[in-house]
Each structure stands twice: as structure tokens, then as C-alpha cells.
Design an enzyme around this catalytic site. Structure first.
Site, PDB file in Angstrom:
ATOM      1  N   SER A  49       0.846  -1.113  -0.134  1.00  0.00           N
ATOM      2  CA  SER A  49      -0.181   0.001  -0.142  1.00  0.00           C
ATOM      3  C   SER A  49       0.853   1.189  -0.081  1.00  0.00           C
ATOM      4  O   SER A  49       1.767   1.453  -0.807  1.00  0.00           O
ATOM      5  CB  SER A  49      -0.841  -0.144   1.043  1.00  0.00           C
ATOM      6  OG  SER A  49      -2.084   0.724   1.064  1.00  0.00           O
ATOM      7  N   ASP A 163      -5.660  -3.529  -2.706  1.00  0.00           N
ATOM      8  CA  ASP A 163      -4.532  -3.441  -1.658  1.00  0.00           C
ATOM      9  C   ASP A 163      -3.854  -4.767  -0.996  1.00  0.00           C
ATOM     10  O   ASP A 163      -4.823  -5.591  -0.505  1.00  0.00           O
ATOM     11  CB  ASP A 163      -5.526  -2.511  -0.535  1.00  0.00           C
ATOM     12  CG  ASP A 163      -4.276  -2.061   0.562  1.00  0.00           C
ATOM     13  OD1 ASP A 163      -3.148  -2.551   0.801  1.00  0.00           O
ATOM     14  OD2 ASP A 163      -4.522  -0.855   1.009  1.00  0.00           O
TER      15      ASP A 163
END
Length: 327
Positions: A49, A163
Site C-alpha cells: 500500500s 490493496d
């Protein structure tokens, strides 16, 4: 601390695992500075991320440029990057975020970087971890930061990627798989659960002084995004607009999604760090930062640097026998 680290483990291949953490991710910049000052040579970088974004800038030699940019960010610029369009698979399209990534990371394929880099994402169909180590670096980072429900996913080679924090928030295992036998990990989520912090008053944002907390203050970024969602005239969004319009202490839709993911990532991280602990664990204390407060970079970077120096010094001051070097 200069050269002390490599005297203790002279042959170690060092991996840096940069964890997820939204706005807290600017702390990675401070950690990288602390590593550089200690003379620590990093051989591999794995990021999840926001860790993938900072890691990509670091691996491509643009970390100083990124630092200069984020220190100038204000809440209006942050709102601009988050293009609320409410497509069917996410609240935010993410095209402007991709432009931001492209402006701060060299447009290069991952395999052509000066040293190995990996962006961790999740296959939405299978739930498998996807470690991207080649191809377009901007696309890889964009996939890694695609928070489910917030950003639209990324389509890559027939897969739908979101993610990486869903499966590996602090990618220690990925750094080891890349070839590292000594891993330095940065965990940004260890102290966030239960901390829906009051927002800093706007006049104290980005000041040199400690921010003054206000119980009634509203996060300007969230407020602006909420207004954008309310402005979208689609009948089926009535319930969404009602969620967005809720006042504190009931969280709005952005906070509900991010807090839920934070709770999950915190639990996964705690388990992973027990089963596969890094050799040095750096945990900046930034639980009071909300997920969209990217304009508080100065504070995050300073805390990352402070905690990075502390843990590196701690390692260098103890005998090597107290630390496990994998090989």
C-alpha cells in the site's frame, strides 16, 4: 552508528519491509533517512500500500523528491487527488492518484530499477497474495494501494488486484522471498485501533508546534469528500449520502471502511510478526493520525526518523547473538 550495523552482520543481504498505513506512510521517509545515516545498505525493498509508494520512490532514487512534495501538501491538494466518481467497484477512481505516483516515481519497469523492489497486492478473486516484481512500476503501486471500497481495483493480466494489506500488511515474508536474510520492517498500524483521534485545528496544521486538538473540529479532507459524494445525483445513493452525512461521534462511510480494514490489518500483522518476526522492527507512534491526513507529513516523517534511529541504535548496542539472522 555508522558502519556498526555492517560490522555485526557483514555478509547480510538486507531487506526493507514497508507496511501499509495510509497517511502514516510518510513515516517511511523518516525511517529511510535513519537507515541512510546509520550507513545501512538496503538490498531489497518490499512495500504494501503506502509502503509500496514510498518504496518505489526509494528504489527509483526519487525519495528526496517525494519528501519535498509531501511536505508541501495541504488539504486542498489532497482532496484534488481523490476523484470521487462512485463507480460500481469503488468510491474513488484513482486516476489522479496514478498521476501523483507517476510524478514522484520514475516511469520505469520494476526489473530495471537499481535494486530489487516488490509491490504487494491481493487477488480479489482468489484472495491470494500477489507480489509484483516486474512490469510497470506505476501500475504495481496503484494496485497495491487500491483499498477495497475506496479505490477502484486494478486489472492486470486477467486478475483483479486490490490493496496488499488484506493479506500481508507488513511484507516481511516477501522481503525474505526476494533474497533478504536480514529484514528491517516498519509497522505503522500497531497503535491505531481504538484511536479515533480528535482532529487538529486547521490553523495549526503543518506548523512547527504540536498541533492543538479540538473535539469539535472536522477533518477538512473528509468533509470535502463527503460533500462530493452528497452532490452525486443517483437515486440509489440515497443511503450512501445518509451515511456520509452522519455527524460525529458516528463515523462516516470513509471512516467505516478504513477503520474496518485497519482492524483487520492490525490483527493480521500481529499474527504475522509472531510467526515470521523481522530482525529489526520499527513501529512509529502515529495512531492519532487519521487515514487521509496526508498533509501532516512533517509530523509523520519526524516520528519515523525518531523511531528508526532508536531501533537501529538498540540493535547496534546489543550483541549480535540477541538477534536472529536468517540464512
Amino acid at each position: 552508528m555508522i558502519n556498526t550495523f555492517h560490522k555485526k552482520i557483514p555478509q547480510a543481504r538486507v531487506g526493507l519491509a514497508l507496511g501499509s498505513g495510509s497517511a502514516r506512510g510518510w513515516a517511511h521517509i523518516g525511517v529511510i533517512r535513519a537507515l541512510a545515516e546509520a550507513g545501512i545498505r538496503v538490498d531489497y525493498v518490499a512495500g504494501t500500500s503506502i509502503g509500496a509508494l514510498v518504496g518505489a520512490a526509494y528504489a527509483s532514487g526519487e525519495i528526496d523528491t517525494l519528501k519535498e512534495v509531501v511536505l508541501r501538501l495541504d488539504w486542498k491538494q489532497i482532496v484534488y487527488f481523490f476523484d470521487v466518481v462512485l463507480p460500481k467497484s469503488g468510491l474513488i477512481d484513482g486516476k489522479k492518484v496514478s498521476v501523483f505516483i507517476g510524478n514522484n516515481v520514475k516511469k520505469i519497469n520494476i526489473e530495471d530499477l537499481p535494486f530489487p523492489f516488490c509491490a504487494v497486492s491481493t487477488d480479489l478473486d482468489t484472495g491470494d497474495e500477489v507480489a509484483i516484481q516486474d512490469g510497470d512500476i506505476i501500475e504495481a503501486v496503484r494496485a497495491s494501494i487500491s483499498v477495497p471500497g475506496i479505490f477502484t481495483p486494478v486489472k492486470k493480466n486477467g486478475t483483479i488486484l486490490v490493496d496488499g494489506g488484506l493479506v500481508n500488511p507488513v511484507p516481511v515474508s516477501v522481503a525474505r522471498d526476494m533474497g533478504a536474510d536480514f529484514v528491517i520492517a516498519v509497522d505503522l498500524n500497531h497503535d491505531i485501533v481504538g484511536k479515533r483521534a480528535p482532529v487538529s485545528s486547521p490553523e495549526n496544521m503543518n506548523s512547527d508546534k504540536e498541533p492543538v486538538k479540538t473535539l469539535s473540529g472536522k477533518n477538512k479532507v473528509l468533509n470535502a469528500l463527503n460533500k462530493r459524494v452528497r452532490a452525486i445525483d443517483i437515486p440509489t445513493l440515497t443511503q450512501v449520502r445518509q451515511w456520509v452525512g452522519m455527524e460525529d461521534p458516528v463515523p462516516n462511510i470513509f471512516e467505516v471502511l478504513m477503520t474496518s480494514i485497519n482492524i483487520m490489518e492490525t490483527q493480521i500483522t500481529a499474527t504475522n510478526l509472531k510467526t515470521d518476526p523481522p530482525d529489526i522492527l520499527i513501529q512509529p507512534n502515529l495512531g492519532h493520525l487519521r487515514f487521509l491526513e496526508f498533509n501532516r507529513a512533517k509530523e509523520a516523517i519526524a516520528e519515523g526518523y525518531k523511531e528508526g534511529r532508536k531501533q537501529i541504535k538498540k540493535f547496534c548496542n546489543y550483541s549480535g547473538s540477541q538477534f536472529r539472522v536468517h540464512g
